[in-house]
Design an enzyme around this catalytic site. Sequence first.
Site, mmCIF file in Angstrom:
data_model
loop_
_atom_site.group_PDB
_atom_site.id
_atom_site.type_symbol
_atom_site.label_atom_id
_atom_site.label_comp_id
_atom_site.label_asym_id
_atom_site.label_seq_id
_atom_site.Cartn_x
_atom_site.Cartn_y
_atom_site.Cartn_z
ATOM 1 N N ARG A 200 0.780 -1.223 0.000
ATOM 2 C CA ARG A 200 0.000 0.000 0.000
ATOM 3 C C ARG A 200 0.822 1.289 0.000
ATOM 4 O O ARG A 200 0.259 2.380 0.118
ATOM 5 C CB ARG A 200 -0.997 0.020 1.174
ATOM 6 C CG ARG A 200 -1.913 -1.202 1.200
ATOM 7 C CD ARG A 200 -3.132 -0.963 2.051
ATOM 8 N NE ARG A 200 -2.817 -0.833 3.465
ATOM 9 C CZ ARG A 200 -3.739 -0.637 4.411
ATOM 10 N NH1 ARG A 200 -5.019 -0.527 4.060
ATOM 11 N NH2 ARG A 200 -3.408 -0.540 5.673
ATOM 12 N N ASP A 201 2.138 1.199 -0.130
ATOM 13 C CA ASP A 201 2.945 2.421 -0.247
ATOM 14 C C ASP A 201 4.238 2.130 -1.006
ATOM 15 O O ASP A 201 5.330 2.478 -0.563
ATOM 16 C CB ASP A 201 3.250 2.992 1.135
ATOM 17 C CG ASP A 201 3.779 4.430 1.070
ATOM 18 O OD1 ASP A 201 3.551 5.094 0.028
ATOM 19 O OD2 ASP A 201 4.412 4.882 2.039
#
Length: 264
Positions: A200-201
């Site tokens: 997610r990043d």
Amino acid sequence: RQSEPGELSEAMDASKKILEGRIQALQTKEEEYLFQVEELEARIKELSKGKLAKLNTVFSPRRSKTAITVSTKSIIITQKISEGGGSSAELYSCLVDGWSVVMKELGTSTMSQASIEAFSREIRLLELMPPHPNIVRYLFHEVKDNYLRLFMTQYDCSLGSYIRAMKESGERIPLKTIYRVLLDVIRGIEYLHSQNIMHRDLKSENIFILYGERKEIQLCAIGDFDTAKQVSNTKTVLGTPSWMAPEVMAASSTEGYSFPCDSL
């Protein structure tokens, strides 16, 4: 003029004292080195007999089968690397029990509960994840009243640092290197998704590289898991805006963040 016998004698005495001082200093260093060798030999014997104390584990009743067992009584910080991502932790290069590692530290006394939970989640996720060459290697962690520490393999630099250095030098990144980086990152993402983990990043600052003998990129590993989550699906929209997948940026509150979004 010619030196008098007394002057020669004084000069010789002075030189002798200097040499004796140097010999004494070398002998002292030798004793220190011998003491360190004895300590290392004792540590090796303890390791072979399995007598070292187990590391403190709090986040899960299960332990990582690949965790390294060491003593954290003597931690020598050699360099502060940077801030450590979304959890507000800090990164240090350090020596622990003779190991050259990276320490990610979060002071809990002044941090929000959200930051503590994010860092705790990262430790637990890395501790329980089976090792993979394209994922930053968890070594061990330490939990105290006023801080949490996560220890990981030491890498040479982030992909972001490598790209900036190449840009500043005016060099082009070889096509072969680009292929290597992409392949390693894809393998890392594929492995994470096989474990039902979304990073997610994903961005260049969260990808770490090891150099080969000729300063070429030998290996890339995905790191910084404080925003990662182990689920089959989630409705959370989260990440670094300039690196977020288009479908995440455009997502409505009813659309989920699925595995295809975990891409560079």
